[in-house]
Design an enzyme around this catalytic site. Structure first.
Site, short mmCIF file in Angstrom:
data_model
loop_
_atom_site.label_atom_id
_atom_site.label_comp_id
_atom_site.label_asym_id
_atom_site.label_seq_id
_atom_site.Cartn_x
_atom_site.Cartn_y
_atom_site.Cartn_z
N ASP A 6 0.87 -1.17 0.00
CA ASP A 6 0.00 0.00 0.00
C ASP A 6 0.91 1.23 0.00
O ASP A 6 2.08 1.15 0.39
CB ASP A 6 -0.88 -0.03 1.25
CG ASP A 6 -1.73 1.21 1.39
OD1 ASP A 6 -2.32 1.65 0.39
OD2 ASP A 6 -1.80 1.76 2.51
N ASP A 8 -0.20 5.03 0.90
CA ASP A 8 -0.48 5.89 2.06
C ASP A 8 -0.57 5.05 3.33
O ASP A 8 -1.39 4.14 3.43
CB ASP A 8 -1.79 6.65 1.86
CG ASP A 8 -1.73 7.64 0.71
OD1 ASP A 8 -0.83 8.49 0.72
OD2 ASP A 8 -2.58 7.56 -0.19
#
Length: 221
Positions: A6, A8
């Site tokens: 991922d 953020d």
């Protein structure tokens, strides 16, 4: 082994930027007040899905207008200063590449937003492939991960998803991919553990140091 990250909350410390941009957009449009924690809880979803959670009673046109204002606020914040890369991330990604691992990104950001961040942080060279929410289905739908596996020619048993939200880990579980949670992002450890990751670690060096066996796979139930 393929590591899918991922963006953020796992690689970039951007929660405050996201909250600031959303609150500014909400204020501009005069929408009902929501808390910072409510915004943090939906980080990881695609923008339309996140706004639908925050404002389920608002008309579609109002939600789309909020999305436009939010995107403009994010771009302005990026122009005025970079979010920090989490400690140990650059060193860890470099080490994984040196060991011959393949790296990818699966994110709730748009392609325009991710490319801007990759360019600003000079991080494009780490990743063999990236997938953004405006190119596929939003997390926790597994489509994003399945497309990355197909593009890179990697079976699910040889991949691991690293994320800081329940949406990341639920997506991995649905795709039959192992997962590692990181506790330094936005979702509490209890939410991460509900998705049965291999482990939840407290810093990026523990992601790199975690021994992952390719014959163990977290299969979708």
């Amino acid at each position: 082994m393929l590591y899918i990250f991922d963006w953020d909350g796992a690689l970039i410390d951007s929660a405050d930027k996201i909250v600031c941009a959303m609150q500014a957009a909400i204020n501009q449009l005069g929408l009902p007040v929501i808390t910072d924690d409510e915004i943090k809880a939906i980080i990881g979803l695609g923008l339309p899905e996140a706004i639908a959670v925050l404002y389920p009673a608002e008309r579609l046109e109002a939600r789309e207008e909020l999305a436009r204002h939010y995107s403009l606020e994010c771009a302005m914040i990026d122009e005025n200063g970079l979010c920090d890369v989490f400690p140990e991330v650059r060193e860890g990604l470099g080490w994984l590449l040196e060991q011959g691992y393949t790296l990818a990104v699966a994110t709730g950001k748009t392609r325009k937003g991710l490319d801007r961040m990759l360019r600003n942080h000079n991080m494009s060279h780490y990743f063999s492939a990236t997938r953004c929410v405006d190119e596929t289905a939003s997390k926790p739908d597994p489509k994003m991960l399945l497309e990355l596996l197909e593009e890179l020619g990697v079976p699910a048993v040889q991949a691991v998803m690293v994320g800081d939200t329940e949406y990341d880990l639920a997506m991995a579980k649905a795709a039959g991919i192992k997962s590692l949670g990181v506790s330094y992002g936005v979702h509490p450890v209890k939410r991460l553990l509900s998705c049965s990751p291999l482990a939840v670690v407290d810093k990026f060096s523990e992601v790199v140091g975690y021994e992952i066996s390719c014959d163990r796979c977290c299969m979708a139930e």
